[in-house]
Design a protein around this motif. Structure first.
Motif, PDB file in Angstrom:
ATOM      1  N   SER A 136       9.273   1.983  -4.930  1.00 15.23           N
ATOM      2  CA  SER A 136       9.463   1.350  -3.621  1.00 15.23           C
ATOM      3  C   SER A 136       9.835   2.359  -2.552  1.00 15.23           C
ATOM      4  O   SER A 136       9.305   2.310  -1.432  1.00 15.23           O
ATOM      5  N   TRP A 137      10.723   3.292  -2.855  1.00 19.34           N
ATOM      6  CA  TRP A 137      11.161   4.262  -1.855  1.00 19.34           C
ATOM      7  C   TRP A 137      10.029   5.176  -1.417  1.00 19.34           C
ATOM      8  O   TRP A 137      10.062   5.728  -0.310  1.00 19.34           O
ATOM      9  N   GLY A 194       7.007   4.004  -1.082  1.00 19.25           N
ATOM     10  CA  GLY A 194       6.100   3.137  -0.341  1.00 19.25           C
ATOM     11  C   GLY A 194       4.968   2.546  -1.144  1.00 19.25           C
ATOM     12  O   GLY A 194       4.080   1.906  -0.574  1.00 19.25           O
ATOM     13  N   TYR A 195       4.985   2.709  -2.476  1.00 17.69           N
ATOM     14  CA  TYR A 195       3.883   2.227  -3.290  1.00 17.69           C
ATOM     15  C   TYR A 195       4.064   0.795  -3.775  1.00 17.69           C
ATOM     16  O   TYR A 195       3.114   0.185  -4.275  1.00 17.69           O
ATOM     17  N   ALA A 196       5.251   0.257  -3.669  1.00 14.18           N
ATOM     18  CA  ALA A 196       5.511  -1.108  -4.125  1.00 14.18           C
ATOM     19  C   ALA A 196       6.642  -1.695  -3.281  1.00 14.18           C
ATOM     20  O   ALA A 196       7.544  -0.964  -2.852  1.00 14.18           O
ATOM     21  N   PRO A 197       6.598  -3.004  -3.009  1.00 17.11           N
ATOM     22  CA  PRO A 197       7.695  -3.617  -2.255  1.00 17.11           C
ATOM     23  C   PRO A 197       8.973  -3.637  -3.090  1.00 17.11           C
ATOM     24  O   PRO A 197       8.923  -3.604  -4.324  1.00 17.11           O
ATOM     25  N   PHE A 198      10.102  -3.671  -2.413  1.00 18.86           N
ATOM     26  CA  PHE A 198      11.363  -3.821  -3.131  1.00 18.86           C
ATOM     27  C   PHE A 198      11.402  -5.191  -3.804  1.00 18.86           C
ATOM     28  O   PHE A 198      10.900  -6.178  -3.265  1.00 18.86           O
ATOM     29  N   ASP A 199      11.982  -5.248  -4.981  1.00 17.08           N
ATOM     30  CA  ASP A 199      12.178  -6.530  -5.659  1.00 17.08           C
ATOM     31  C   ASP A 199      12.996  -7.445  -4.748  1.00 17.08           C
ATOM     32  O   ASP A 199      13.980  -7.006  -4.148  1.00 17.08           O
ATOM     33  N   CYS A 205      10.885   4.424 -12.513  1.00 20.17           N
ATOM     34  CA  CYS A 205      11.866   3.456 -12.015  1.00 20.17           C
ATOM     35  C   CYS A 205      11.276   2.668 -10.833  1.00 20.17           C
ATOM     36  O   CYS A 205      10.692   3.268  -9.923  1.00 20.17           O
ATOM     37  N   PRO A 206      11.434   1.334 -10.810  1.00 20.59           N
ATOM     38  CA  PRO A 206      10.924   0.538  -9.694  1.00 20.59           C
ATOM     39  C   PRO A 206      11.468   0.990  -8.341  1.00 20.59           C
ATOM     40  O   PRO A 206      10.769   0.906  -7.331  1.00 20.59           O
TER      41      PRO A 206
END
Length: 257
Positions: free
Chosen positions: A78-79, A81-86, A73-74
């Protein structure tokens, strides 16, 4: 401070809470642990995967990282820390936007502005390492790989008593245990493991408050995410606390009508 091993900490917390599900722990790693499996192979939802890890004692450690996010799940990406929030997350978790998924909305926040301010208040999210590993405490018999937090799942009474144990030596009645806003994996990992920049210090985190998983998470259960320093203190205090000194008060054999 207690020098108990991670398996010993897990056993003590399970004993204190009379937990049927095993406590799990969280840490960062630069190398994928042997005999571990990617989160996506267990469940697309990180929260669900962690819960399954607690329920199924035969499940090996699970992990995800920058190069292992496919199928997760995106939000979980994000939570941790591996990807920015959409950029449209503020719309999706509030009232929706015609520019995103045909106006799909979850109505968790009153409007996009409040949602955005809430996300900003969390601060920067910094991964624990190249990989984030979640393991049953009983799967770490050979030393501490740098565990940041322990997560326990239990009934309302069990979690209440563990919260009481957190408060045993605390002088802060309003901030030693908190129920913060966020996803299930935020309550389990992001906050107790200190991934979020503005995480309150010296607090354990109760939840989940995200209703997304209500159709899967047992309605009678809750969780508590405990920073490792607090977990060690709880285990150190256990024998002197109400749980051991007044066991029938903590877990009554008879209930008043």
């Amino acid at each position: 401070m207690s020098q108990l091993s991670i398996p010993e900490l897990g056993k003590k917390l399970a004993h204190a809470g009379k937990l049927e599900m095993r406590p799990v722990c969280v840490y960062g790693a630069d190398i994928v642990p042997c005999e571990s499996v990617a989160v996506a192979k267990v469940n697309r939802c990180l929260s669900d995967a962690i819960f399954e890890l607690s329920v199924n004692k035969d499940l090996p450690p699970i992990y995800m990282g920058m190069n292992m996010m496919e199928g997760v799940c995106p939000g979980g990406q994000s939570w941790l820390g591996y990807a920015p929030f959409d950029p449209h997350i503020k719309d999706f978790i509030s009232t929706g936007s015609p520019e995103y998924r045909n106006g799909a909305a979850e109505y968790y926040k009153a409007n996009p502005e409040i949602a955005e301010r809430c996300i900003q208040a969390i601060g920067k999210l910094t991964p624990l390492g190249k990989y984030t590993v979640i393991s049953g405490c009983d799967n770490l018999p050979f030393g501490d790989p740098g565990v940041k937090a322990i997560v326990c799942f239990g009934s309302a009474e069990q979690i209440r008593n563990l919260c009481g144990l957190v408060h045993f030596r605390s002088t802060k009645p309003f901030s030693s245990t908190v129920i913060p806003w966020g996803s299930g994996c935020a309550n389990m990992i992001t906050y107790p493991a200190g991934i979020a920049e503005n995480t309150p210090e010296n607090a354990a985190f109760v939840g989940p408050v995200d209703p997304t998983g209500n159709d899967r998470f047992p309605e009678s259960h809750m969780l508590i995410g405990i920073p490792i320093k607090i977990a060690r203190g709880m285990c150190e205090d256990l024998d002197d606390s109400f749980i051991m000194k007044k066991p029938t008060l903590a877990y009554p054999k008879k209930r008043k009508p």
